[in-house]
Design a protein around this motif. Structure first.
Motif, PDB file in Angstrom:
ATOM      1  N   HIS A 277      47.448  -8.630 -30.661  1.00  0.00           N
ATOM      2  CA  HIS A 277      46.507  -9.197 -29.702  1.00  0.00           C
ATOM      3  C   HIS A 277      46.858  -8.780 -28.274  1.00  0.00           C
ATOM      4  O   HIS A 277      45.973  -8.546 -27.445  1.00  0.00           O
ATOM      5  CB  HIS A 277      46.511 -10.732 -29.777  1.00  0.00           C
ATOM      6  N   GLU A 278      48.146  -8.689 -27.998  1.00  0.00           N
ATOM      7  CA  GLU A 278      48.597  -8.384 -26.638  1.00  0.00           C
ATOM      8  C   GLU A 278      48.501  -6.898 -26.317  1.00  0.00           C
ATOM      9  O   GLU A 278      48.281  -6.518 -25.172  1.00  0.00           O
ATOM     10  CB  GLU A 278      50.036  -8.883 -26.453  1.00  0.00           C
ATOM     11  N   GLN A 279      48.692  -6.057 -27.338  1.00  0.00           N
ATOM     12  CA  GLN A 279      48.639  -4.605 -27.148  1.00  0.00           C
ATOM     13  C   GLN A 279      47.756  -3.967 -28.223  1.00  0.00           C
ATOM     14  O   GLN A 279      48.206  -3.123 -29.003  1.00  0.00           O
ATOM     15  CB  GLN A 279      50.056  -4.018 -27.215  1.00  0.00           C
ATOM     16  N   PRO A 280      46.478  -4.357 -28.307  1.00  0.00           N
ATOM     17  CA  PRO A 280      45.644  -3.875 -29.421  1.00  0.00           C
ATOM     18  C   PRO A 280      45.477  -2.364 -29.476  1.00  0.00           C
ATOM     19  O   PRO A 280      45.546  -1.766 -30.560  1.00  0.00           O
ATOM     20  CB  PRO A 280      44.296  -4.581 -29.202  1.00  0.00           C
ATOM     21  N   ALA A 281      45.257  -1.718 -28.337  1.00  0.00           N
ATOM     22  CA  ALA A 281      45.050  -0.265 -28.346  1.00  0.00           C
ATOM     23  C   ALA A 281      46.302   0.463 -28.824  1.00  0.00           C
ATOM     24  O   ALA A 281      46.232   1.395 -29.641  1.00  0.00           O
ATOM     25  CB  ALA A 281      44.652   0.216 -26.950  1.00  0.00           C
ATOM     26  N   THR A 282      47.454   0.036 -28.335  1.00  0.00           N
ATOM     27  CA  THR A 282      48.730   0.648 -28.744  1.00  0.00           C
ATOM     28  C   THR A 282      48.987   0.432 -30.227  1.00  0.00           C
ATOM     29  O   THR A 282      49.376   1.366 -30.953  1.00  0.00           O
ATOM     30  CB  THR A 282      49.892   0.058 -27.930  1.00  0.00           C
ATOM     31  N   ILE A 283      48.764  -0.791 -30.688  1.00  0.00           N
ATOM     32  CA  ILE A 283      49.016  -1.104 -32.094  1.00  0.00           C
ATOM     33  C   ILE A 283      48.049  -0.360 -33.008  1.00  0.00           C
ATOM     34  O   ILE A 283      48.443   0.174 -34.057  1.00  0.00           O
ATOM     35  CB  ILE A 283      48.927  -2.627 -32.330  1.00  0.00           C
ATOM     36  N   ASN A 284      46.785  -0.290 -32.623  1.00  0.00           N
ATOM     37  CA  ASN A 284      45.813   0.471 -33.424  1.00  0.00           C
ATOM     38  C   ASN A 284      46.259   1.921 -33.569  1.00  0.00           C
ATOM     39  O   ASN A 284      46.202   2.506 -34.662  1.00  0.00           O
ATOM     40  CB  ASN A 284      44.429   0.420 -32.779  1.00  0.00           C
ATOM     41  N   HIS A 285      46.696   2.514 -32.464  1.00  0.00           N
ATOM     42  CA  HIS A 285      47.151   3.912 -32.487  1.00  0.00           C
ATOM     43  C   HIS A 285      48.368   4.073 -33.401  1.00  0.00           C
ATOM     44  O   HIS A 285      48.413   4.996 -34.236  1.00  0.00           O
ATOM     45  CB  HIS A 285      47.488   4.377 -31.074  1.00  0.00           C
ATOM     46  N   GLU A 286      49.356   3.194 -33.248  1.00  0.00           N
ATOM     47  CA  GLU A 286      50.588   3.300 -34.043  1.00  0.00           C
ATOM     48  C   GLU A 286      50.300   3.103 -35.528  1.00  0.00           C
ATOM     49  O   GLU A 286      50.822   3.833 -36.376  1.00  0.00           O
ATOM     50  CB  GLU A 286      51.615   2.269 -33.567  1.00  0.00           C
ATOM     51  N   MET A 287      49.467   2.132 -35.840  1.00  0.00           N
ATOM     52  CA  MET A 287      49.146   1.873 -37.243  1.00  0.00           C
ATOM     53  C   MET A 287      48.439   3.064 -37.882  1.00  0.00           C
ATOM     54  O   MET A 287      48.828   3.536 -38.956  1.00  0.00           O
ATOM     55  CB  MET A 287      48.266   0.618 -37.356  1.00  0.00           C
ATOM     56  N   LEU A 288      47.405   3.550 -37.218  1.00  0.00           N
ATOM     57  CA  LEU A 288      46.626   4.648 -37.799  1.00  0.00           C
ATOM     58  C   LEU A 288      47.424   5.942 -37.868  1.00  0.00           C
ATOM     59  O   LEU A 288      47.316   6.698 -38.841  1.00  0.00           O
ATOM     60  CB  LEU A 288      45.342   4.854 -37.000  1.00  0.00           C
ATOM     61  N   ASP A 289      48.238   6.181 -36.852  1.00  0.00           N
ATOM     62  CA  ASP A 289      49.050   7.398 -36.852  1.00  0.00           C
ATOM     63  C   ASP A 289      49.968   7.436 -38.067  1.00  0.00           C
ATOM     64  O   ASP A 289      50.141   8.487 -38.702  1.00  0.00           O
ATOM     65  CB  ASP A 289      49.872   7.464 -35.556  1.00  0.00           C
ATOM     66  N   PHE A 290      50.534   6.289 -38.429  1.00  0.00           N
ATOM     67  CA  PHE A 290      51.429   6.231 -39.580  1.00  0.00           C
ATOM     68  C   PHE A 290      50.661   6.188 -40.897  1.00  0.00           C
ATOM     69  O   PHE A 290      50.956   6.941 -41.841  1.00  0.00           O
ATOM     70  CB  PHE A 290      52.339   5.003 -39.470  1.00  0.00           C
ATOM     71  N   LEU A 291      49.656   5.321 -40.981  1.00  0.00           N
ATOM     72  CA  LEU A 291      48.950   5.128 -42.245  1.00  0.00           C
ATOM     73  C   LEU A 291      48.193   6.370 -42.701  1.00  0.00           C
ATOM     74  O   LEU A 291      48.082   6.645 -43.892  1.00  0.00           O
ATOM     75  CB  LEU A 291      47.972   3.957 -42.124  1.00  0.00           C
ATOM     76  N   LEU A 292      47.671   7.134 -41.744  1.00  0.00           N
ATOM     77  CA  LEU A 292      46.823   8.273 -42.092  1.00  0.00           C
ATOM     78  C   LEU A 292      47.599   9.553 -42.394  1.00  0.00           C
ATOM     79  O   LEU A 292      47.010  10.534 -42.857  1.00  0.00           O
ATOM     80  CB  LEU A 292      45.831   8.555 -40.961  1.00  0.00           C
ATOM     81  N   GLN A 293      48.910   9.554 -42.162  1.00  0.00           N
ATOM     82  CA  GLN A 293      49.679  10.789 -42.310  1.00  0.00           C
ATOM     83  C   GLN A 293      49.585  11.378 -43.709  1.00  0.00           C
ATOM     84  O   GLN A 293      49.334  12.571 -43.876  1.00  0.00           O
ATOM     85  CB  GLN A 293      51.145  10.545 -41.939  1.00  0.00           C
ATOM     86  N   ASP A 294      49.794  10.563 -44.747  1.00  0.00           N
ATOM     87  CA  ASP A 294      49.775  11.128 -46.094  1.00  0.00           C
ATOM     88  C   ASP A 294      48.361  11.432 -46.564  1.00  0.00           C
ATOM     89  O   ASP A 294      48.147  12.319 -47.392  1.00  0.00           O
ATOM     90  CB  ASP A 294      50.497  10.210 -47.091  1.00  0.00           C
ATOM     91  N   ILE A 295      47.354  10.716 -46.010  1.00  0.00           N
ATOM     92  CA  ILE A 295      45.955  11.023 -46.344  1.00  0.00           C
ATOM     93  C   ILE A 295      45.593  12.398 -45.803  1.00  0.00           C
ATOM     94  O   ILE A 295      44.983  13.217 -46.491  1.00  0.00           O
ATOM     95  CB  ILE A 295      45.016   9.944 -45.772  1.00  0.00           C
ATOM     96  N   GLU A 296      45.988  12.653 -44.551  1.00  0.00           N
ATOM     97  CA  GLU A 296      45.707  13.947 -43.935  1.00  0.00           C
ATOM     98  C   GLU A 296      46.449  15.063 -44.655  1.00  0.00           C
ATOM     99  O   GLU A 296      45.911  16.156 -44.864  1.00  0.00           O
ATOM    100  CB  GLU A 296      46.090  13.904 -42.461  1.00  0.00           C
ATOM    101  N   ALA A 297      47.689  14.790 -45.073  1.00  0.00           N
ATOM    102  CA  ALA A 297      48.469  15.796 -45.801  1.00  0.00           C
ATOM    103  C   ALA A 297      47.816  16.103 -47.153  1.00  0.00           C
ATOM    104  O   ALA A 297      47.748  17.248 -47.585  1.00  0.00           O
ATOM    105  CB  ALA A 297      49.897  15.313 -46.002  1.00  0.00           C
TER     106      ALA A 297
END
Length: 307
Positions: A277-297
């Protein structure tokens, strides 16, 4: 039968606010009720069902409507998001007579929820106690999870101490739960420089309502499992921990686990316990950057095979 709310009138106020919050969600949603061995579990579903499933788990005194309001748009663009109202939490899930310390099995309950969506392998993310649940499921079932993000929580070494620390943050204000005192609790849990309470007053309003009306003893049915180093290592490569820098000194035990086990983690500056809630943009970026890595690979590998 466990009473999730202190009164029926308080429950109705929370549910009315819950529905009002959902109208703020910037994506199309469905609400789904799932019959499990321990009661009816309510889920908010968003995103394309053809996308990978992402199980979202909230904290002890929260519910899905408020927990993911500032994150769902970014997450639902890539995942089929399944935000689960925890049994015993102040949401729309309703426990039955089997939701009891002697009979409730958290992992079995999660298995039943996931099975409803016929998902063989899932992505997961959780905040605070939701992070613990996501970690605990991954550690017990590493073959059933793809990747997991744990925000402001995860494994515990001393379960009673962990529960006590959270409760102590709410005292003495919780003894006199006026709106002013409950806002003080939120401020204590937030980073001093956080503008969340001012920028998103509707989030704060709902959280205050939950603290006022939730019977927190209902969550004591969820018994915390002590960290097992070897079990954790089996899921280590699938895990990513995001940790707020506020009150970092109180997280010494947790940080020792991170470093000793060589887990992937990142400390988020100017964030408190309500990190997403306090850092939504940062958290969204960090979550997606990690979660999407193996999908992209995987997509890249498929592209190479067909070219």
């Amino acid at each position: 039968m466990v009473n999730v709310f202190k009164s029926e009138a308080g429950q109705q106020q929370v549910i009315t606010s819950y529905d009002r919050l959902l109208k703020r969600w910037p994506v199309a949603i469905q609400e789904v009720d799932i019959d499990t061995s321990y009661g009816t579990t309510h889920c908010i579903v968003a995103g394309n069902p053809g996308n990978p499933p992402l199980i979202l788990l909230h904290g002890v005194g929260d519910n899905s409507a408020v927990m993911w309001a500032l994150n769902i748009e970014a997450l639902a663009a890539h995942f089929y998001c399944i935000a689960v109202d925890t049994l015993g939490g102040p949401g729309k899930s309703r426990p039955n007579e089997h939701f009891h310390k002697k009979t409730f099995r958290q992992l079995q309950w999660l298995e039943e929820v996931i099975a409803h969506f016929t998902a063989e392998k899932v992505y997961m993310a959780g905040v605070s106690n939701g992070a613990y649940m996501a970690y605990n499921y991954a550690a017990a079932n590493p073959g059933k999870v793809a990747r997991v993000v744990c925000l402001e929580g995860g494994m515990v070494i001393k379960p009673f101490k962990a529960m006590l620390q959270t409760l102590l943050l709410m005292f003495p204000e919780l003894l006199n739960p006026t709106e002013e005192n409950l806002l003080k609790v939120l401020k204590k849990m937030s980073h001093p420089d956080s503008g969340m309470l001012e920028e998103h007053p509707w989030v704060a309003e709902h959280l205050v309502l939950l603290m006022k009306h939730h019977n927190q003893q209902a969550m004591f049915v969820h018994q915390l499992k002590k960290y097992d180093h070897m079990q954790g290592l089996a899921a280590r490569d699938k895990l990513y921990f995001l940790i707020a820098d506020h009150r970092l000194k109180s997280k010494k035990d947790f940080m020792r686990i991170m470093q000793h086990g060589m887990y992937r983690y990142k400390i988020i500056p100017q964030a408190g316990h309500g990190i997403n809630h306090e850092q939504p943009a940062t958290i969204n970026h960090e979550m997606l950057d990690f979660l999407l890595q193996d999908i992209e690979a995987s997509n890249m590998a498929d592209s190479c095979r067909t070219s």
